[in-house]
Design a protein around this motif. Structure first.
Motif, PDB file in Angstrom:
ATOM      1  N   LEU A  64       0.806  -1.228   0.000  1.00 16.84           N
ATOM      2  CA  LEU A  64       0.000   0.000   0.000  1.00 16.84           C
ATOM      3  C   LEU A  64       0.834   1.271   0.000  1.00 16.84           C
ATOM      4  N   PRO A  65       1.901   1.397   0.803  1.00 17.05           N
ATOM      5  CA  PRO A  65       2.708   2.620   0.718  1.00 17.05           C
ATOM      6  C   PRO A  65       3.328   2.825  -0.669  1.00 17.05           C
ATOM      7  N   GLN A  66       3.742   1.736  -1.295  1.00 24.26           N
ATOM      8  CA  GLN A  66       4.316   1.831  -2.641  1.00 24.26           C
ATOM      9  C   GLN A  66       3.255   2.291  -3.644  1.00 24.26           C
ATOM     10  N   ILE A  67       2.036   1.805  -3.498  1.00 23.95           N
ATOM     11  CA  ILE A  67       0.952   2.229  -4.393  1.00 23.95           C
ATOM     12  C   ILE A  67       0.655   3.703  -4.196  1.00 23.95           C
ATOM     13  N   ILE A  68       0.589   4.151  -2.950  1.00 25.31           N
ATOM     14  CA  ILE A  68       0.298   5.568  -2.674  1.00 25.31           C
ATOM     15  C   ILE A  68       1.390   6.465  -3.254  1.00 25.31           C
ATOM     16  N   ILE A  69       2.657   6.091  -3.049  1.00 28.64           N
ATOM     17  CA  ILE A  69       3.761   6.879  -3.602  1.00 28.64           C
ATOM     18  C   ILE A  69       3.685   6.902  -5.127  1.00 28.64           C
ATOM     19  N   SER A  70       3.367   5.775  -5.733  1.00 29.85           N
ATOM     20  CA  SER A  70       3.279   5.696  -7.195  1.00 29.85           C
ATOM     21  C   SER A  70       2.157   6.574  -7.730  1.00 29.85           C
ATOM     22  N   VAL A  71       1.009   6.548  -7.071  1.00 27.94           N
ATOM     23  CA  VAL A  71      -0.121   7.368  -7.508  1.00 27.94           C
ATOM     24  C   VAL A  71       0.218   8.852  -7.390  1.00 27.94           C
ATOM     25  N   LEU A  72       0.895   9.222  -6.316  1.00 27.29           N
ATOM     26  CA  LEU A  72       1.263  10.629  -6.134  1.00 27.29           C
ATOM     27  C   LEU A  72       2.357  11.071  -7.107  1.00 27.29           C
TER      28      LEU A  72
END
Length: 173
Positions: free
Chosen positions: A145-153
């Protein structure tokens, strides 16, 4: 000839037209291995995937739909995921973008960000389930989840960088 040594109507370099998009994706896929970073869970966003989606969103007509096969294989070689994971997921993302490009005629920046964010989240979540099929789903999603959030941002930044690379690609001489 103008004062910069260019002829009016002269096409851009054929070498740059073909190499720049592929090279950005391939270098971005290999870049995390070159960084001196040790982590127990995935923290770096999938840079190759972000450039791949950005090129697809910016220039849908540039690549054939099957371009996810060779670029996904390259990413699989560097990511440590089972061979075929990025091949299948990147090709599916490419098909999804081609489909959406036929359905949504007037896309803006927010549309591209939303499409890219959904595809990044879906590809990363499915890649985790393919890589660790017997692990508890909640635990694996919590790790990624943190990797997904960073990627989306980071998606808008990669769309902007891809636009800069596209300007370089189309520049004459």
């Amino acid at each position: 000839m103008n004062r910069h040594g260019q002829r009016i109507g002269e096409p851009a370099s054929r070498w740059r037209m073909q190499i720049v998009p592929i090279a950005t994706v391939m270098i971005a896929s290999a870049l995390p291995l070159m960084l001196p970073l040790v982590a127990s869970s995935p923290v770096l966003p999938p840079l190759g995937l972000l450039f791949f989606l950005s090129w697809q969103l910016l220039r849908t007509e540039m690549w054939p739909v099957w371009i996810g096969l060779p670029l996904g294989l390259w990413d699989d070689l560097f990511s440590g995921a089972p061979i075929g994971t990025a091949i299948a997921l990147w090709t599916a993302a490419s098909i999804a973008i081609a489909y959406l490009s036929q359905r949504i005629y007037w896309r803006g920046f927010l549309h591209d960000w939303a499409i890219g964010a959904l595809l990044v989240a879906a590809v990363q979540a499915l890649a985790v389930f393919i890589t660790f099929p017997h692990a508890p789903a909640g635990h694996m999603l919590g790790l990624v989840l943190p990797q997904i959030i960073i990627s989306v941002l980071l998606m808008p930044l990669f769309l902007r960088l891809t636009g800069k690379f596209d300007n370089f690609r189309l520049k004459r001489r």
